[in-house]
Design an enzyme around this catalytic site. Sequence first.
Site, PDB file in Angstrom:
ATOM      1  N   HIS A  95     -17.407  39.737 -29.590  1.00 35.47           N
ATOM      2  CA  HIS A  95     -17.583  39.880 -31.045  1.00 35.47           C
ATOM      3  C   HIS A  95     -17.364  41.319 -31.495  1.00 35.47           C
ATOM      4  O   HIS A  95     -17.751  42.253 -30.790  1.00 35.47           O
ATOM      5  CB  HIS A  95     -18.937  39.334 -31.511  1.00 35.47           C
ATOM      6  CG  HIS A  95     -20.162  40.013 -30.975  1.00 35.47           C
ATOM      7  ND1 HIS A  95     -20.827  41.003 -31.665  1.00 35.47           N
ATOM      8  CD2 HIS A  95     -20.859  39.843 -29.825  1.00 35.47           C
ATOM      9  CE1 HIS A  95     -21.887  41.393 -30.971  1.00 35.47           C
ATOM     10  NE2 HIS A  95     -21.939  40.716 -29.841  1.00 35.47           N
ATOM     11  N   ASP A 132     -18.341  42.228 -34.656  1.00 38.86           N
ATOM     12  CA  ASP A 132     -19.358  42.585 -35.654  1.00 38.86           C
ATOM     13  C   ASP A 132     -20.521  43.282 -34.975  1.00 38.86           C
ATOM     14  O   ASP A 132     -20.735  43.127 -33.762  1.00 38.86           O
ATOM     15  CB  ASP A 132     -19.841  41.354 -36.448  1.00 38.86           C
ATOM     16  CG  ASP A 132     -20.604  40.348 -35.588  1.00 38.86           C
ATOM     17  OD1 ASP A 132     -20.158  40.079 -34.451  1.00 38.86           O
ATOM     18  OD2 ASP A 132     -21.642  39.829 -36.054  1.00 38.86           O
ATOM     19  N   ASP A 171     -22.778  46.652 -27.672  1.00 36.97           N
ATOM     20  CA  ASP A 171     -22.941  45.301 -28.253  1.00 36.97           C
ATOM     21  C   ASP A 171     -22.109  45.172 -29.516  1.00 36.97           C
ATOM     22  O   ASP A 171     -22.590  45.414 -30.602  1.00 36.97           O
ATOM     23  CB  ASP A 171     -24.439  45.094 -28.540  1.00 36.97           C
ATOM     24  CG  ASP A 171     -24.772  43.715 -29.077  1.00 36.97           C
ATOM     25  OD1 ASP A 171     -23.892  42.842 -29.075  1.00 36.97           O
ATOM     26  OD2 ASP A 171     -25.922  43.527 -29.498  1.00 36.97           O
ATOM     27  N   GLU A 191     -21.218  37.022 -34.666  1.00 39.44           N
ATOM     28  CA  GLU A 191     -22.187  36.737 -33.595  1.00 39.44           C
ATOM     29  C   GLU A 191     -23.580  37.202 -33.982  1.00 39.44           C
ATOM     30  O   GLU A 191     -24.573  36.516 -33.721  1.00 39.44           O
ATOM     31  CB  GLU A 191     -21.750  37.416 -32.285  1.00 39.44           C
ATOM     32  CG  GLU A 191     -22.463  36.893 -31.050  1.00 39.44           C
ATOM     33  CD  GLU A 191     -23.798  37.558 -30.762  1.00 39.44           C
ATOM     34  OE1 GLU A 191     -24.567  37.040 -29.946  1.00 39.44           O
ATOM     35  OE2 GLU A 191     -24.096  38.611 -31.378  1.00 39.44           O
ATOM     36  N   GLU A 192     -23.653  38.371 -34.603  1.00 34.34           N
ATOM     37  CA  GLU A 192     -24.968  38.948 -34.907  1.00 34.34           C
ATOM     38  C   GLU A 192     -25.688  38.212 -36.033  1.00 34.34           C
ATOM     39  O   GLU A 192     -26.844  38.503 -36.329  1.00 34.34           O
ATOM     40  CB  GLU A 192     -24.832  40.444 -35.245  1.00 34.34           C
ATOM     41  CG  GLU A 192     -24.267  41.302 -34.117  1.00 34.34           C
ATOM     42  CD  GLU A 192     -25.198  41.447 -32.906  1.00 34.34           C
ATOM     43  OE1 GLU A 192     -26.240  40.776 -32.854  1.00 34.34           O
ATOM     44  OE2 GLU A 192     -24.859  42.239 -32.012  1.00 34.34           O
ATOM     45  N   ASP A 202     -21.197  40.543 -22.828  1.00 38.66           N
ATOM     46  CA  ASP A 202     -22.062  40.840 -23.981  1.00 38.66           C
ATOM     47  C   ASP A 202     -23.519  40.843 -23.499  1.00 38.66           C
ATOM     48  O   ASP A 202     -24.429  40.474 -24.226  1.00 38.66           O
ATOM     49  CB  ASP A 202     -21.834  39.784 -25.071  1.00 38.66           C
ATOM     50  CG  ASP A 202     -22.447  40.182 -26.408  1.00 38.66           C
ATOM     51  OD1 ASP A 202     -22.703  41.388 -26.619  1.00 38.66           O
ATOM     52  OD2 ASP A 202     -22.677  39.286 -27.248  1.00 38.66           O
ATOM     53  N   HIS A 258     -29.043  47.134 -30.932  1.00 38.62           N
ATOM     54  CA  HIS A 258     -29.803  46.774 -32.142  1.00 38.62           C
ATOM     55  C   HIS A 258     -30.750  47.896 -32.577  1.00 38.62           C
ATOM     56  O   HIS A 258     -31.556  47.693 -33.481  1.00 38.62           O
ATOM     57  CB  HIS A 258     -30.616  45.477 -31.977  1.00 38.62           C
ATOM     58  CG  HIS A 258     -29.774  44.274 -31.744  1.00 38.62           C
ATOM     59  ND1 HIS A 258     -30.204  42.987 -32.002  1.00 38.62           N
ATOM     60  CD2 HIS A 258     -28.502  44.135 -31.282  1.00 38.62           C
ATOM     61  CE1 HIS A 258     -29.252  42.124 -31.698  1.00 38.62           C
ATOM     62  NE2 HIS A 258     -28.206  42.794 -31.248  1.00 38.62           N
TER      63      HIS A 258
END
Length: 459
Positions: free
Chosen positions: A87, A89, A120, A154-155, A181, A428
């Site tokens: 991903h 995003d 990530d 994805e997020e 991931d 994150h």
Amino acid sequence: MSKYLNYIEENADRFKEELFELLRIPSISAVKSHKGDVHTAAEFIKNQFTQIGLDDVQLFETPGNPIVYGAYLGAGPDKPTVLVYGHYDVQPPEPLELWETPPFEPTVRGEDVYARGASDDKGQAYTHVKAIEAWLKTEGKLPVNVKIIIEGEEEIGSPNLVPFLTEHKEMLACDMVLISDTSMFDKDVPSITYGLRGLAYMQVYVQGPNRDLHSGTYGGAVQNPLNALCEIVAKLKNEDGVVQIPGFYDDAIDLSDDERAESAKLPFNEPGFKESLGIDEVFGEKGYTTLERKSSRPTLDLNGIWGGYQGEGAKTVLPSKAGAKISMRLVPNQKPKKIAELFADYVHSIAPKGVKVEVEEHHGGNAAMTDLNYYGLQAGAQAFHDIYGKKPLFTREGGSIPIVADFKNVLGANSILMGFGQNSDAIHAPNEKFSLVDFHRGIKTSARFFEILADHKPA
Ligand code: BES
Ligand code: ZN
């Protein structure tokens, strides 16, 4: 040295510069005002797919963010087909003041690059793009058939990828899925993840009086929504870390004795774990080890809570409303929808009198497990061995990649989770980083994986 490995060595600096270019694009899927940036990132990926020589490169618009696709099918029907997934995003970077250098200005410190999305998943996803390039630019072919999709949601729970899988089942048909991931077990300790947790994410609103009230004039005479919310939250788990929602554990598959024995053999350093987090004690469900708690048991956690006065000094006020965001990580066989319903029923049943409580469901996803005997895992282990000089560990991880379960259900394909990240990457969180050493080794591992796989027949 094989030509493709040589090429990866010779082009290592350019690969980094390209990754940094991608990291400069603030492709935050959760924030609508970043739609343009999300598209820019998708275009970047599409151009990359074209430049490295993939065929059938397409950018699929969805009701949300684009999915970018490319393929190399020249290995022919006798060779396995690998679907690479990643991903582009990223999570929002806030709180910005905690970043040492700006989140979208990739900065190298030591062996790491710091930027939102570095680990990530831009850095990890990009390893496969460069591995494919290394093959195509040196040999003019790949030893296996490769399809690749990199998505932009994805997020936020991949809401448009499931319908996309179903609609493009034939285009995406494959023997297995390759994903980077996840994390390695520790620095320089590679691992392949064979289990991921699922997720149910809830929001609770508590509404009290129609306006904020003076806490002296009214306090004691009306229900305070913030107190009420805290009462609710306090009843979600007991002091042993056991979730109190009736039925919550009913469908959960517990660890088998064998799995517990294997998990106990992993080189987990609990004092080091505590020290790295600055905590004196670990906490979790009674009867389980820290590793089991953080990867293989269901959990419930507050992710945010608000209400009332948060500014400087003391303001005597009784807030009119309060709210909380709560995530539940799920294990195989727990169904996110059912868990969400059980949660809502329980919260309503324990809501104190005098306030209105509403429960809303955000995104969710199923847990996923790959059978440890699956040959693709062994091929992945061999690739790690050849590049890292050691066999990887097989581990379960606590995070979620909801589409992994759908790859199995819709395409019938197992996923091989070849993580190049580290638990210390701060995904994150502020100061996310990714090791450039692992970026480089990751590219080689992916390229070697394709080579190893060519000798395996599809199961
Ligand atoms: N890369 C993570 C998933 C992950 C993290 C797996 C750590 C293993 C270890 C992924 O980008 C992610 O953050 N997923 C979300 C999914 C959610 C938004 C549905 C997650 O786990 O919170
Ligand atoms: Zn993530």
